[in-house]
Design a protein around this motif. Structure first.
Motif, PDB file in Angstrom:
ATOM      1  N   UNK A  10       5.355  -7.259  -2.684  1.00 40.30           N
ATOM      2  CA  UNK A  10       5.670  -7.321  -1.270  1.00 40.30           C
ATOM      3  C   UNK A  10       4.985  -6.209  -0.497  1.00 40.30           C
ATOM      4  N   UNK A  11       4.585  -5.152  -1.170  1.00 40.77           N
ATOM      5  CA  UNK A  11       3.915  -4.048  -0.483  1.00 40.77           C
ATOM      6  C   UNK A  11       2.505  -4.420  -0.064  1.00 40.77           C
ATOM      7  N   UNK A  12       1.824  -5.291  -0.801  1.00 41.68           N
ATOM      8  CA  UNK A  12       0.429  -5.558  -0.487  1.00 41.68           C
ATOM      9  C   UNK A  12       0.169  -6.978   0.004  1.00 41.68           C
ATOM     10  N   UNK A  13       1.199  -7.742   0.307  1.00 39.53           N
ATOM     11  CA  UNK A  13       1.040  -9.089   0.829  1.00 39.53           C
ATOM     12  C   UNK A  13       1.687  -9.164   2.197  1.00 39.53           C
ATOM     13  N   UNK A  33      -2.064   3.834  -7.093  1.00 37.15           N
ATOM     14  CA  UNK A  33      -1.259   3.844  -5.875  1.00 37.15           C
ATOM     15  C   UNK A  33      -1.784   4.842  -4.847  1.00 37.15           C
ATOM     16  N   UNK A  34      -3.052   5.228  -4.970  1.00 37.91           N
ATOM     17  CA  UNK A  34      -3.650   6.179  -4.028  1.00 37.91           C
ATOM     18  C   UNK A  34      -4.537   5.427  -3.063  1.00 37.91           C
ATOM     19  N   UNK A  35      -4.473   5.692  -1.806  1.00 39.26           N
ATOM     20  CA  UNK A  35      -3.560   6.573  -1.090  1.00 39.26           C
ATOM     21  C   UNK A  35      -2.254   5.845  -0.776  1.00 39.26           C
ATOM     22  N   UNK A  36      -1.175   6.598  -0.556  1.00 37.74           N
ATOM     23  CA  UNK A  36       0.095   5.942  -0.228  1.00 37.74           C
ATOM     24  C   UNK A  36       0.023   5.269   1.141  1.00 37.74           C
ATOM     25  N   UNK A  51      -1.767   4.204   6.414  1.00 34.58           N
ATOM     26  CA  UNK A  51      -2.218   4.815   5.168  1.00 34.58           C
ATOM     27  C   UNK A  51      -2.359   6.314   5.358  1.00 34.58           C
ATOM     28  N   UNK A  52      -1.837   7.080   4.399  1.00 26.26           N
ATOM     29  CA  UNK A  52      -1.954   8.538   4.438  1.00 26.26           C
ATOM     30  C   UNK A  52      -3.326   8.921   3.888  1.00 26.26           C
ATOM     31  N   UNK A  53      -4.228   9.268   4.788  1.00 28.13           N
ATOM     32  CA  UNK A  53      -5.603   9.593   4.405  1.00 28.13           C
ATOM     33  C   UNK A  53      -5.936  11.028   4.810  1.00 28.13           C
ATOM     34  N   UNK A  54      -5.064  11.954   4.446  1.00 28.75           N
ATOM     35  CA  UNK A  54      -5.265  13.360   4.793  1.00 28.75           C
ATOM     36  C   UNK A  54      -6.571  13.871   4.199  1.00 28.75           C
ATOM     37  N   UNK A  96     -12.347   9.356  -3.644  1.00 26.50           N
ATOM     38  CA  UNK A  96     -12.786   8.044  -3.159  1.00 26.50           C
ATOM     39  C   UNK A  96     -11.766   6.989  -3.565  1.00 26.50           C
ATOM     40  N   UNK A  97     -11.594   5.979  -2.710  1.00 25.91           N
ATOM     41  CA  UNK A  97     -10.637   4.905  -3.008  1.00 25.91           C
ATOM     42  C   UNK A  97     -11.095   3.619  -2.385  1.00 25.91           C
ATOM     43  N   UNK A  98     -10.542   2.529  -2.903  1.00 24.85           N
ATOM     44  CA  UNK A  98     -10.692   1.203  -2.293  1.00 24.85           C
ATOM     45  C   UNK A  98      -9.354   0.504  -2.453  1.00 24.85           C
TER      46      UNK A  98
END
Length: 154
Positions: A10-13, A33-36, A51-54, A96-98
């Motif tokens: 449910x978090x990603x749909x 699970x990065x970034x939150x 999205x927390x992208x500090x 780095x993330x995707x």
């Protein structure tokens, strides 16, 4: 007895009412699970992903919406650093993330903003006219206004 936790699904749909797609996503797992992030409903047909992208700048973040998938990419460019600056502890993660979000056919990305280390992505549900509920005439006669009001009151 074995129980299933559907919370990761449910978090990603966003915008799905089809449980079959959610179960399909569950079998794949969520992975890193990065970034939150948060997904919130901000109106009747409006949503927001935060999205927390500090540590990232606007230039290091990229959003792509293609084929019902929203892809958020962060490129951690090496910092030149300031002369004489030495870290004893580096607790702010910047790698780095995707992150991919599966969107329903009726969900459209309308914009994004970046403030205070949060990337906010605005989404809206747009249901086409041919998919909206409509009243079907029986024997070619539309229901009278009084009959419709009586059903709503009941």
């Amino acid at each position: 007895m074995r129980t299933f936790d559907f919370a990761p699904l449910l978090r990603s749909s966003i915008g799905f009412e089809n449980i079959n797609r959610l179960v399909d996503l569950a079998t794949r797992g969520e992975g890193d699970s990065y970034p939150p992030y948060n997904i919130e409903k901000v109106g009747e047909d409006a949503y927001r992903i935060s999205m927390a992208t500090a540590g990232f700048t606007r230039d290091e973040l990229e959003l792509t919406a293609q084929d019902n998938v929203l892809i958020v990419t962060g490129r951690a460019e090496p910092s030149e650093g300031e002369p004489g600056r030495e870290f004893l502890h580096r607790g702010i993660g910047k790698r780095a993330f995707e992150r991919r979000f599966q969107l329903a056919d009726t969900i459209r990305v309308t914009g994004a903003g970046y403030a205070d280390g949060l990337l906010n992505i605005e989404l809206v549900r747009e249901v086409p006219e041919h998919k909206k509920p409509r009243t079907i005439a029986i024997d070619g006669q539309q229901p009278t206004l009084e009959a419709v009001n009586d059903r709503k009151a009941a």
